[in-house]
Scaffold this active site. Structure first.
Site, PDB file in Angstrom:
ATOM      1  N   ASP A 133       1.004  -1.488   0.200  1.00  0.00           N
ATOM      2  CA  ASP A 133      -0.087  -0.032  -0.322  1.00  0.00           C
ATOM      3  C   ASP A 133       0.767   1.253  -0.344  1.00  0.00           C
ATOM      4  O   ASP A 133       2.204   1.175   0.602  1.00  0.00           O
ATOM      5  CB  ASP A 133      -1.427   0.212   1.408  1.00  0.00           C
ATOM      6  CG  ASP A 133      -2.187   1.008   0.920  1.00  0.00           C
ATOM      7  OD1 ASP A 133      -2.373   1.139  -0.179  1.00  0.00           O
ATOM      8  OD2 ASP A 133      -2.690   1.517   1.975  1.00  0.00           O
ATOM      9  N   ASN A 184     -10.868  -1.938  -5.036  1.00  0.00           N
ATOM     10  CA  ASN A 184     -10.236  -1.628  -5.496  1.00  0.00           C
ATOM     11  C   ASN A 184     -11.224  -1.298  -6.974  1.00  0.00           C
ATOM     12  O   ASN A 184     -10.656  -0.352  -8.157  1.00  0.00           O
ATOM     13  CB  ASN A 184      -9.196  -1.944  -5.823  1.00  0.00           C
ATOM     14  CG  ASN A 184      -7.637  -2.034  -4.889  1.00  0.00           C
ATOM     15  OD1 ASN A 184      -7.115  -2.662  -4.714  1.00  0.00           O
ATOM     16  ND2 ASN A 184      -8.072  -0.971  -4.055  1.00  0.00           N
TER      17      ASN A 184
HETATM   18  C1  IPE Z   1      -5.179  -2.632   0.219  1.00  0.00           C
HETATM   19  O1  IPE Z   1      -5.197  -1.121  -0.386  1.00  0.00           O
HETATM   20  C2  IPE Z   1      -5.782  -3.549  -1.210  1.00  0.00           C
HETATM   21  C3  IPE Z   1      -4.076  -3.628  -2.363  1.00  0.00           C
HETATM   22  C4  IPE Z   1      -2.910  -2.958  -1.616  1.00  0.00           C
HETATM   23  C5  IPE Z   1      -4.309  -4.257  -3.269  1.00  0.00           C
HETATM   24  P1  IPE Z   1      -6.153  -0.560  -0.107  1.00  0.00           P
HETATM   25  O2  IPE Z   1      -5.277   0.845  -0.711  1.00  0.00           O
HETATM   26  O3  IPE Z   1      -7.278  -0.421  -1.092  1.00  0.00           O
HETATM   27  O4  IPE Z   1      -7.050  -0.359   0.803  1.00  0.00           O
HETATM   28  P2  IPE Z   1      -7.773   0.325   2.144  1.00  0.00           P
HETATM   29  O5  IPE Z   1      -8.865   1.277   0.902  1.00  0.00           O
HETATM   30  O6  IPE Z   1      -7.319   1.769   1.927  1.00  0.00           O
HETATM   31  O7  IPE Z   1      -8.208   0.132   2.569  1.00  0.00           O
HETATM   32  C1  IPE Z   2      -1.558   0.280  -3.016  1.00  0.00           C
HETATM   33  O1  IPE Z   2      -1.597   1.760  -3.198  1.00  0.00           O
HETATM   34  C2  IPE Z   2      -1.861  -0.467  -4.976  1.00  0.00           C
HETATM   35  C3  IPE Z   2      -3.327  -0.560  -5.040  1.00  0.00           C
HETATM   36  C4  IPE Z   2      -4.073  -0.826  -4.411  1.00  0.00           C
HETATM   37  C5  IPE Z   2      -3.262  -1.531  -6.224  1.00  0.00           C
HETATM   38  P1  IPE Z   2      -2.269   2.704  -3.422  1.00  0.00           P
HETATM   39  O2  IPE Z   2      -3.093   2.957  -4.486  1.00  0.00           O
HETATM   40  O3  IPE Z   2      -3.586   1.843  -2.425  1.00  0.00           O
HETATM   41  O4  IPE Z   2      -1.696   3.410  -2.690  1.00  0.00           O
HETATM   42  P2  IPE Z   2      -2.233   5.063  -1.874  1.00  0.00           P
HETATM   43  O5  IPE Z   2      -3.031   3.850  -0.166  1.00  0.00           O
HETATM   44  O6  IPE Z   2      -4.826   5.555  -2.573  1.00  0.00           O
HETATM   45  O7  IPE Z   2      -1.013   5.572  -1.034  1.00  0.00           O
HETATM   46 MG    MG Z   3      -3.900   2.151  -0.138  1.00  0.00          MG
END
Ligand code: IPE
Ligand code: IPE
Ligand code: MG
Length: 241
Positions: free
Chosen positions: A21, A69
């Protein structure tokens, strides 16, 4: 059964699961679009796979795209899917590194191209004897459990399984992780203290490790720190030791 250490020195987790993340925030800090963060994150993934392998980890599972997502903008979802379609073979260098590559998550919503690449990668690496790398794409822990529940109901209905023989082990074998052992160490980068619907059944006795470091900045040193922390924990599994 969960992995139980017997060594007295650094205990290497057999199965490490990572919630990668913070890509969006990494990009934002640099004034770049979120997708630039995802591209950078893909590079880090490749590096960390090699590092995990060098530490002797046997199973590594990465949260690549969650069932939630899809809520993101069409632009971001398409960019993420394209990144997977275009770079699957590069993302995990399974051909040269003897890695067994597999995927968990519902495939119905994925593109034909991606599904084909996934099936090929699984087929081509089936007899590889190195680390098993699992990418979770359109994966949700609740979805995983619900599908296993439906499968077991079907098996009971068809007479292949009786209600009495549906044990935890049997149910576990119906999950998408099938023959992969339970998670020993779960790492989440990016500072959030939650599981976000990752492997919720499989982490019942995992050690959890959270770091503020964004995924794009996650290095071998950070991984070493997580493993050292894991190694210092006393895993009791409900016992009174
Ligand atoms: C979890 O991260 C999913 C992945 C890393 C693929 P998210 O960014 O989607 O999680 P939330 O929304 O902060 O819980
Ligand atoms: C994790 O990074 C990757 C996916 C969830 C696909 P994020 O896209 O959630 O990045 P932040 O949490 O918004 O910084
Ligand atoms: Mg995230």
């Amino acid at each position: 059964m969960p992995f139980k250490p017997t060594e007295s020195q650094t205990v290497i987790p057999r199965h490490v699961a990572i919630i990668m993340d913070g890509n969006g925030r990494w990009a934002k800090k640099r004034g770049l679009p979120r997708t630039a963060g995802h591209r950078e994150g893909a590079k880090v993934l490749r590096r960390i796979i090699r590092d995990l392998d060098s530490f002797g980890v046997e199973y590594a599972t990465f949260y690549t795209f969650s069932t939630e997502n899809w809520k993101r903008s069409d632009e971001e979802v398409s960019a993420l899917m394209k990144l997977l379609e275009d770079n699957l073979d590069d993302l995990v260098n399974y051909k040269d590194e003897n890695i067994r590559l597999r995927f968990i998550g519902g495939r119905e919503r994925l593109s034909e191209v991606l599904r084909e690449k996934m099936a090929n990668a699984e087929k081509n690496s089936l007899d590889h004897t190195g680390m098993t790398v699992t990418l979770a794409i359109n994966y949700g822990g609740r979805d995983d459990i619900l599908r296993a529940a439906k499968k077991s109901a079907q098996l009971i209905k068809e007479g292949y399984l009786s209600e009495e023989s549906l044990t935890e082990d049997v149910f576990e074998s119906l999950l998408m992780t099938e023959e992969i052992p339970p998670v020993d160490l779960m790492i989440r980068t990016g500072g959030e203290l939650r599981i976000s619907n990752f492997l919720i059944w499989q982490i019942s006795y995992a050690e959890l490790y959270f770091t503020d470091t964004l995924w794009c900045d996650f290095s071998k040193k950070d991984l070493e720190k997580a493993i050292a922390e894991f190694s210092s924990r006393n895993r009791r599994f409900g016992d009174a030791k």
